[in-house]
Design a protein around this motif. Structure first.
Motif, PDB file in Angstrom:
ATOM      1  N   PHE A 166       0.725  -1.232  -0.120  1.00 25.46           N
ATOM      2  CA  PHE A 166       0.255   0.241   0.007  1.00 25.46           C
ATOM      3  C   PHE A 166       0.853   1.086   0.173  1.00 25.46           C
ATOM      4  O   PHE A 166       2.170   1.428   0.411  1.00 25.46           O
ATOM      5  N   VAL A 167       0.483   2.174  -0.834  1.00 22.08           N
ATOM      6  CA  VAL A 167       1.493   3.219  -1.389  1.00 22.08           C
ATOM      7  C   VAL A 167       1.271   4.699  -0.722  1.00 22.08           C
ATOM      8  O   VAL A 167      -0.256   4.855  -1.608  1.00 22.08           O
ATOM      9  N   VAL A 168       1.056   5.065   0.571  1.00 25.34           N
ATOM     10  CA  VAL A 168       0.173   6.279   1.003  1.00 25.34           C
ATOM     11  C   VAL A 168       0.064   7.536   0.047  1.00 25.34           C
ATOM     12  O   VAL A 168       1.962   7.421   0.400  1.00 25.34           O
ATOM     13  N   GLU A 169      -0.067   7.883  -0.388  1.00 24.95           N
ATOM     14  CA  GLU A 169      -0.277   9.272  -0.856  1.00 24.95           C
ATOM     15  C   GLU A 169      -0.148  10.871  -0.730  1.00 24.95           C
ATOM     16  O   GLU A 169       0.415  11.704  -0.114  1.00 24.95           O
ATOM     17  N   SER A 170      -1.232  10.451   0.726  1.00 20.87           N
ATOM     18  CA  SER A 170      -2.712  11.295   1.708  1.00 20.87           C
ATOM     19  C   SER A 170      -2.423  10.935   2.913  1.00 20.87           C
ATOM     20  O   SER A 170      -3.254  10.007   2.543  1.00 20.87           O
ATOM     21  N   SER A 171      -3.341  11.700   4.130  1.00 20.67           N
ATOM     22  CA  SER A 171      -4.138  11.524   4.625  1.00 20.67           C
ATOM     23  C   SER A 171      -5.119  10.756   3.644  1.00 20.67           C
ATOM     24  O   SER A 171      -5.906   9.583   4.421  1.00 20.67           O
ATOM     25  N   GLU A 172      -6.040  11.086   3.105  1.00 20.03           N
ATOM     26  CA  GLU A 172      -6.846  10.392   2.420  1.00 20.03           C
ATOM     27  C   GLU A 172      -6.422   9.828   0.797  1.00 20.03           C
ATOM     28  O   GLU A 172      -8.084   9.329   0.796  1.00 20.03           O
ATOM     29  N   ARG A 173      -5.589   9.384   0.726  1.00 23.99           N
ATOM     30  CA  ARG A 173      -5.277   8.828  -0.578  1.00 23.99           C
ATOM     31  C   ARG A 173      -4.365   7.526  -0.720  1.00 23.99           C
ATOM     32  O   ARG A 173      -3.082   8.001   0.084  1.00 23.99           O
ATOM     33  N   GLY A 174      -4.563   6.789  -1.163  1.00 27.01           N
ATOM     34  CA  GLY A 174      -3.348   5.847  -1.361  1.00 27.01           C
ATOM     35  C   GLY A 174      -3.114   4.612  -2.689  1.00 27.01           C
ATOM     36  O   GLY A 174      -4.432   5.221  -2.990  1.00 27.01           O
ATOM     37  N   HIS A 175      -2.417   4.046  -2.433  1.00 26.37           N
ATOM     38  CA  HIS A 175      -3.221   2.958  -3.798  1.00 26.37           C
ATOM     39  C   HIS A 175      -1.973   1.470  -3.547  1.00 26.37           C
ATOM     40  O   HIS A 175      -0.937   1.528  -3.585  1.00 26.37           O
ATOM     41  N   CYS A 176      -2.408   0.796  -4.618  1.00 25.37           N
ATOM     42  CA  CYS A 176      -1.519  -1.030  -4.218  1.00 25.37           C
ATOM     43  C   CYS A 176      -1.654  -1.681  -6.087  1.00 25.37           C
ATOM     44  O   CYS A 176      -2.589  -0.919  -6.822  1.00 25.37           O
ATOM     45  N   ILE A 177      -1.408  -1.992  -6.452  1.00 28.72           N
ATOM     46  CA  ILE A 177      -0.537  -2.457  -7.643  1.00 28.72           C
ATOM     47  C   ILE A 177      -1.550  -3.519  -8.172  1.00 28.72           C
ATOM     48  O   ILE A 177      -0.928  -4.732  -7.300  1.00 28.72           O
ATOM     49  N   LEU A 178      -2.144  -4.527  -8.532  1.00 25.43           N
ATOM     50  CA  LEU A 178      -2.717  -5.227  -9.163  1.00 25.43           C
ATOM     51  C   LEU A 178      -1.322  -6.405  -8.731  1.00 25.43           C
ATOM     52  O   LEU A 178      -0.717  -5.837 -10.207  1.00 25.43           O
ATOM     53  N   PRO A 179      -1.918  -7.638  -8.702  1.00 26.74           N
ATOM     54  CA  PRO A 179      -0.605  -8.671  -8.529  1.00 26.74           C
ATOM     55  C   PRO A 179      -0.465  -8.863 -10.215  1.00 26.74           C
ATOM     56  O   PRO A 179      -1.744  -9.567 -10.404  1.00 26.74           O
TER      57      PRO A 179
END
Length: 195
Positions: A142-155
């Motif tokens: 999980f890559v945190v971008e901000s307090s309200e947003r992050g992302h994961c990459i589909l394996p």
């Protein structure tokens, strides 16, 4: 027994659910019980108290395990030692992360689709995504971008099918308590063929 200080284990600065709270001093014994009272304001603007029995570790240390702190925002939590000596310390809480949505709800197999996770309180948390298909579980950072947003990459190992996406948090004593924050139905589709 003489109580000298109340500290969070592992040199943490913020308290959260199931944090280890150390009572430090000297002349502690099994015969002299000690407890901790945790006081904080809950979401209904009322005060909540939990009393937890301290666990004897040595003649210089006893430990209380913080109760569930279902706090959506950083809130002061007062820890008061109850027993022979009374001492209190206030710590800022680590609010629980909240997941409200994901986008997109589908991804392409073997294409490294980015799945955006929206919510709140994501900073300073240990989060990850788990893609579940049948008996198989694939974890993604999980890559945190901000307090309200992050992302994961589909394996890339996922094949086209309907799966479950779980957003997971880790907390607790020695970071061992795993909690599924939210589950979503997710569809993995085949990459389009180029002719």
């Amino acid at each position: 027994p003489v109580l000298a200080s109340i500290v969070l284990a592992d040199s943490r600065t913020r308290i959260r659910s199931h944090s280890m709270v150390e009572l430090l001093g000297h002349q502690f014994s099994l015969e002299m019980p000690q407890s901790c009272k945790f006081t904080f304001a809950n979401s209904l603007s009322s005060t909540k108290e939990h009393i937890v029995k301290a666990v004897f570790f040595s003649s210089t240390k006893m430990v209380c395990l913080a109760p569930d702190l279902p706090l959506a925002a950083s809130t002061p939590v007062t820890v008061e030692a109850l027993g022979h000596d009374h001492l209190a310390e206030t710590f800022d809480s680590q609010p629980l992360p909240v997941v409200s949505s994901i986008a997109p709800p589908t991804g392409v197999a073997n294409a490294g689709t980015r799945v955006n996770i929206m919510g709140s309180n994501m900073l300073h948390q240990q989060l990850w995504c788990r893609f579940v298909t049948g008996a198989t579980q694939l974890d993604a950072s999980f890559v945190v971008e901000s307090s309200e947003r992050g992302h994961c990459i589909l394996p890339s190992a996922l094949t086209p099918e309907n799966i479950i996406l779980e957003v997971i948090s880790i907390a607790g004593m020695n970071d061992t308590l795993v909690s599924v924050l939210r589950q979503y139905d997710f569809v993995v589709v085949a990459a389009p063929e180029i002719t």
